[in-house]
Design an enzyme around this catalytic site. Structure first.
Site, mmCIF file in Angstrom:
data_model
loop_
_atom_site.group_PDB
_atom_site.id
_atom_site.type_symbol
_atom_site.label_atom_id
_atom_site.label_comp_id
_atom_site.label_asym_id
_atom_site.label_seq_id
_atom_site.Cartn_x
_atom_site.Cartn_y
_atom_site.Cartn_z
ATOM 1 N N GLY A 47 1.010 -1.249 -0.002
ATOM 2 C CA GLY A 47 -0.391 0.129 -0.587
ATOM 3 C C GLY A 47 0.974 1.149 -0.244
ATOM 4 N N GLU A 48 1.187 2.276 0.957
ATOM 5 C CA GLU A 48 1.544 3.229 0.849
ATOM 6 C C GLU A 48 2.332 3.347 2.600
ATOM 7 O OE1 GLU A 48 1.723 5.180 -1.886
ATOM 8 O OE2 GLU A 48 3.674 5.884 -0.301
ATOM 9 N N SER A 49 3.512 3.167 2.704
ATOM 10 C CA SER A 49 4.086 2.899 4.112
ATOM 11 C C SER A 49 3.903 3.895 4.955
ATOM 12 C CB SER A 49 5.604 2.607 3.590
ATOM 13 O OG SER A 49 6.102 3.559 3.231
ATOM 14 N N CYS A 79 5.693 -5.291 0.247
ATOM 15 C CA CYS A 79 6.250 -4.768 -0.034
ATOM 16 C C CYS A 79 5.934 -2.808 0.569
ATOM 17 C CB CYS A 79 5.091 -4.397 -1.108
ATOM 18 S SG CYS A 79 5.580 -2.813 -2.669
ATOM 19 N N ILE A 135 5.406 -3.187 -7.897
ATOM 20 C CA ILE A 135 4.437 -2.027 -7.743
ATOM 21 C C ILE A 135 5.708 -0.388 -6.563
ATOM 22 C CG2 ILE A 135 2.056 -0.544 -8.238
ATOM 23 C CD1 ILE A 135 1.389 -3.096 -7.717
ATOM 24 N N ARG A 136 6.055 -0.499 -7.723
ATOM 25 C CA ARG A 136 6.827 1.515 -6.973
ATOM 26 C C ARG A 136 7.457 0.652 -5.390
ATOM 27 N NH1 ARG A 136 3.021 4.439 -5.307
ATOM 28 N NH2 ARG A 136 4.285 5.710 -4.188
ATOM 29 N N HIS A 175 4.864 -7.895 -4.746
ATOM 30 C CA HIS A 175 3.190 -8.726 -4.687
ATOM 31 C C HIS A 175 3.377 -9.721 -4.832
ATOM 32 C CE1 HIS A 175 2.116 -4.132 -3.371
ATOM 33 N NE2 HIS A 175 2.754 -4.190 -4.268
ATOM 34 N N GLU A 177 0.540 -11.874 -3.891
ATOM 35 C CA GLU A 177 -0.417 -11.439 -3.685
ATOM 36 C C GLU A 177 -1.195 -11.407 -4.675
ATOM 37 O OE1 GLU A 177 0.696 -9.402 -2.745
ATOM 38 O OE2 GLU A 177 -0.345 -7.542 -3.192
HETATM 39 N N1 GLN Z 1 6.023 2.790 -3.124
HETATM 40 C C1 GLN Z 1 5.675 2.337 -2.001
HETATM 41 C C2 GLN Z 1 6.007 3.185 0.069
HETATM 42 O O1 GLN Z 1 6.790 4.319 -0.349
HETATM 43 C C3 GLN Z 1 4.936 1.052 -1.126
HETATM 44 C C4 GLN Z 1 4.054 0.371 -2.802
HETATM 45 C C5 GLN Z 1 3.512 -0.573 -2.278
HETATM 46 O O2 GLN Z 1 2.950 -1.369 -1.698
HETATM 47 N N2 GLN Z 1 3.148 -1.291 -3.489
HETATM 48 O O3 GLN Z 1 5.692 2.685 0.693
#
Ligand code: GLN
Length: 192
Positions: A47-49, A79, A135-136, A175, A177
């Protein structure tokens, strides 16, 4: 059947739950501290940390999970979840914190912004080839000697760890999942 929680504050919660069921676990969603009580393992999704860190604090789960991890709860961070379990973060927000459960330094969005997302085959120790969706993704830029590296990937500039564990704490840059291959989840579930 081991009971595995999925931290359900933000991220790919449903996809992890589906994979865990396929891997032979009973699944429960963790939204509050008391949900940590009766689980054998926990997945911290991507997600987004920064958002996950914020929601861990506001939900009151942060301290309880810290204690559980220190007491040996089995955790798998994927991630952004790996970022949450790391011991150091590059390109994080100045106030960004992590659980310090895996002795790795990660660089957020460390695979570059232009080709921020890609899919490639990853060879995992004991499993073989699995699809890896990045993903990123965070890039592991340094690894302590107690960390067992289960898979590496060369993005054109040398091999970097992408699946690793330090005892009960597992981290995955990609990921697992978001595919239809549940073998990474199985590996974690079998370790419980
Ligand atoms: N770039 C996101 C972060 O810094 C992580 C990306 C992801 O979990 N797919 O949190």
């Amino acid at each position: 059947m081991p009971k595995v929680g999925v931290l359900a504050l933000q991220g790919d919660v449903r996809e992890h739950a589906t994979m865990l069921s396929q891997a032979g676990a009973e699944v429960s969603l963790v939204k509050r501290a008391e949900h940590l009580e009766d689980i054998d393992g926990l997945i911290i999704p991507g997600g987004e940390s920064t958002t996950i860190a914020y929601l861990l604090t506001t939900s009151g789960v942060r301290e309880a999970l810290d204690k559980k991890i220190k007491d040996g709860l089995n955790v798998l961070g994927t991630c952004a979840g790996l970022i949450m379990l790391s011991s150091g973060i590059e390109d994080g927000r100045s106030d960004q914190w992590s659980y310090n459960a895996i002795d790795v330094v990660v660089k957020r969005n460390g695979y570059g912004r232009q080709i921020a997302s890609f899919e490639t085959d990853i060879v995992v120790k004991g499993i073989g080839q699995v699809p890896g969706v990045f993903i990123r993704a965070p890039r592991v830029v340094s690894v302590g000697s107690d960390v067992e590296i289960l898979a590496t990937y060369d993005h054109g500039d040398g091999e970097h760890p992408v699946l690793m564990r330090q005892g009960h704490a597992w981290g995955c840059s990609f990921h697992p999942e978001l595919t239809n291959d549940s073998r990474v989840h199985e590996l974690f579930v079998k370790s419980l």
